[in-house]
Every structure is written in C-alpha cells, then in structure tokens.
Design a protein around this motif. Structure first.
Motif, short mmCIF file in Angstrom:
data_model
loop_
_atom_site.label_atom_id
_atom_site.label_comp_id
_atom_site.label_asym_id
_atom_site.label_seq_id
_atom_site.Cartn_x
_atom_site.Cartn_y
_atom_site.Cartn_z
N UNK A 45 22.79 61.18 19.41
CA UNK A 45 23.70 61.06 18.27
C UNK A 45 23.33 62.04 17.16
N UNK A 46 22.04 62.17 16.92
CA UNK A 46 21.60 63.12 15.89
C UNK A 46 22.04 64.54 16.23
N UNK A 93 24.65 66.72 14.04
CA UNK A 93 23.95 67.70 13.20
C UNK A 93 24.76 68.97 12.99
N UNK A 94 25.12 69.64 14.07
CA UNK A 94 25.78 70.95 13.94
C UNK A 94 27.18 70.85 13.34
N UNK A 95 28.00 69.87 13.73
CA UNK A 95 29.28 69.74 13.02
C UNK A 95 29.10 69.51 11.53
N UNK A 96 28.10 68.72 11.15
CA UNK A 96 27.86 68.47 9.72
C UNK A 96 27.49 69.75 9.00
N UNK A 97 26.64 70.56 9.64
CA UNK A 97 26.24 71.84 9.03
C UNK A 97 27.44 72.75 8.85
N UNK A 98 28.28 72.85 9.88
CA UNK A 98 29.46 73.71 9.79
C UNK A 98 30.41 73.23 8.70
N UNK A 99 30.65 71.92 8.62
CA UNK A 99 31.57 71.40 7.62
C UNK A 99 31.05 71.67 6.21
N UNK A 100 29.75 71.50 5.99
CA UNK A 100 29.16 71.76 4.67
C UNK A 100 29.30 73.24 4.30
N UNK A 115 37.77 77.06 10.13
CA UNK A 115 37.78 75.84 10.93
C UNK A 115 38.19 76.10 12.38
N UNK A 116 39.34 76.73 12.65
CA UNK A 116 39.71 76.95 14.05
C UNK A 116 38.74 77.85 14.80
N UNK A 117 38.09 78.78 14.11
CA UNK A 117 37.11 79.63 14.77
C UNK A 117 35.90 78.82 15.21
N UNK A 118 35.47 77.89 14.36
CA UNK A 118 34.36 77.01 14.73
C UNK A 118 34.75 76.15 15.94
N UNK A 159 30.70 66.56 29.87
CA UNK A 159 30.71 67.75 29.01
C UNK A 159 32.03 67.86 28.25
N UNK A 160 33.14 67.53 28.90
CA UNK A 160 34.45 67.60 28.23
C UNK A 160 34.50 66.61 27.07
N UNK A 161 34.03 65.38 27.31
CA UNK A 161 34.05 64.38 26.24
C UNK A 161 33.11 64.78 25.10
N UNK A 162 31.96 65.33 25.44
CA UNK A 162 31.03 65.79 24.42
C UNK A 162 31.65 66.90 23.57
N UNK A 163 32.36 67.82 24.24
CA UNK A 163 33.02 68.91 23.52
C UNK A 163 34.10 68.38 22.59
N UNK A 164 34.91 67.47 23.06
CA UNK A 164 36.00 66.91 22.25
C UNK A 164 35.43 66.16 21.05
N UNK A 165 34.38 65.38 21.26
CA UNK A 165 33.77 64.64 20.16
C UNK A 165 33.24 65.60 19.10
N UNK A 166 32.55 66.65 19.53
CA UNK A 166 32.05 67.64 18.58
C UNK A 166 33.16 68.30 17.80
N UNK A 167 34.28 68.60 18.47
CA UNK A 167 35.40 69.21 17.77
C UNK A 167 36.02 68.26 16.76
N UNK A 168 36.14 66.99 17.13
CA UNK A 168 36.71 66.01 16.20
C UNK A 168 35.84 65.83 14.97
N UNK A 169 34.52 65.93 15.15
CA UNK A 169 33.61 65.79 14.02
C UNK A 169 33.76 66.93 13.02
#
Length: 283
Positions: free
Chosen positions: A29-30, A34-41, A63-66, A113-123
C-alpha cells in the motif's frame, strides 16, 4: 468446460486475489500510494505556470503525461519484475509442473498488473480532477479516449515486460531494464514538449510506445487549444493507434515464444542454483 478455459478462470481468480492482497499489505500500500502522491504534489506546485504558448496550467497539462508514463512503468517494468522474482523463487517452476499452469499463471499476472496500473492511475487522476480545471473537457468522449489508450497501452507494454522478465537471470537485473526505460522517457516528451528536443531525437522518441501513450492521454484529457505544442500541431490519433498496435503485435507474437523457451529451461536444479547464489550474496 475444457482445461484451457478452466486455467484461464483460475488465472483470473488468482490475479484478483493477488490484487486484493496487495491492497491489504502495508508495504504494498505504501508503494502504491507513494509515487502518485509525489506526482500530485509536484503538479500542484506547477499549477501557476503556463504551458508554453498557451494560458493552460502546466500542472494540469502534466496529468495525462504522468498517466501515460505510469502505463509504461507499471505495465512493462511491473510485469518484468514479477516474472523475474517468481522465476527465482520457484513459482514459475510450480506453474510449469501443473497442466496448463503457465496459461493460468500468465493470465493471473496480466490481471494483477492491469489492476495495479489502473489503481495507480486513479490515485493520480481523481485528485487532479479536484485540483485542476480543464481536464477531460470532452466528457464521455474524453473518458472513452482514455480507455482505448489504456487498453492498447497495456497490450503494447505488458508482453514486452514479460519478455524482459523472462530474459533476466535474477530480480536484481531489473535495474538494467529500468535505466534504458528512464532514458527513453527522457527523449519521449512525456513530461515536456518533445518539440523542444533536436529533430533527430524527436524521431527516435517516436519509435517507442511511451511517446504515443503520452500523446494519446493528452489528446483524450486536454483541450484542443493545447495541441499547438505537439508535432505538426495535431493529436495524430491514427498514428497513435497504429504505433501502439504494432508494439502490441510484436509483443504478443514474441512473448509466448520467449516464455515457452524460458519455461523449458526451468528445473529444480536451476532454481536451487539461483537460491544458492542469492544466499552467497547475502552471506
């Protein structure tokens, strides 16, 4: 139901269970947040800057590039990392020993991997919709555009990741894949306009799927006024579809061949030898 269909169903179930475990494990979970939070900040602090030649927020334009980059890093490096680790710890050998076990195993990894990718994108996407104006101005059309780029992007990157994961001798070799991937990111215009690069680097960056994933995401989520920073001042949807499709065909053609050869080489003695080397490094 034949044995292959049964293996596919088991693979889907396995992938779903692994994704659920990932979302309940503290360390996973961390890493997921972590990385989505860094990108959003970072993008939040860029909100006052303007995209060159426009009045559109640079933070929103990033945002779309990330999101495009996350497909590459999660889809390709995620798949490569999983295969390398589970090849070393014997999981692949156990899958090989089961009838149609490799089919179920690979289906499971695709789901995970697909679900992990989608979750990261949603974050990244959900906070960005709250923080920035002007994202997804086309409504349903924008979301459909994001969906087809996501699906095609996963098809273009996960098979390549599976090939790299099959060719690596151990999990520590993934760093050798990450370095050139970061280099490709530097010339792909994923985080800044590719038109700012020398022309020969622009041509080189367009060979790889990362540029086209970024372009596809920008075309789906940004207003048409921002297209002036793109090559030819065009979103080039057909070229995006074509290049990503070519990469998907290449990956889906080569990945089964490489995976079969890798599976044939797996044996109890090879797994034991890798474990012994790992223990020697620890000792």
């Amino acid at each position: 139901m034949n044995t292959i269909q049964h293996s596919v169903r088991l693979g889907v179930r396995r992938g779903w269970l692994e994704a659920r475990q990932m979302m309940t494990n503290r360390e996973d979970l961390f890493n997921t947040f972590l990385y989505p939070a860094i990108f959003v900040i970072v993008m939040f602090f860029m909100r006052g800057a303007k995209l060159p030649g426009t009045e559109f927020s640079l933070g929103a334009a990033t945002v779309p590039s990330v999101l495009g980059a996350s497909i590459v890093f999660s889809g390709m490096l995620g798949m490569a990392g999983v295969l390398a680790v589970e090849r070393e710890d014997g999981t692949l050998l156990r899958a090989k020993a089961t009838p149609n076990g490799m089919i179920g195993y690979l289906v499971g990894k695709v789901v995970t991997v697909s679900m992990s990718t989608v979750i990261g994108m949603l974050l990244v996407l959900i906070p960005s919709l709250i923080l920035f104006d002007g994202i997804a101005p086309g409504g349903l059309t924008s979301w459909l555009g994001l969906l087809w780029v996501l699906v095609l992007g996963l098809l273009a990157t996960m098979p390549i990741g599976a090939i790299f994961g099959s060719l690596t001798s151990n999990a520590r070799s993934i760093g050798l894949i990450m370095l050139p991937t970061l280099g490709i990111g530097a010339i792909s215009g994923i985080f800044y306009p590719i038109t700012a690069l020398p022309e020969w680097l622009q041509y080189l960056g367009q060979v790889f799927p990362m540029y086209w994933l970024g372009l596809g995401m920008r075309s789906a989520l940004l207003p048409d006024s921002t297209v002036i920073i793109e090559i030819g001042q065009s979103w080039r949807p057909w070229e995006t579809l074509g290049v990503l499709s070519v990469w998907a065909v290449i990956g889906l053609t080569l990945a089964p061949v490489v995976l079969r050869r890798m599976a044939r080489r797996e044996s109890g003695s090879s797994v034991a030898a890798r474990r012994e080397k790992a223990m020697q490094r620890i000792g």
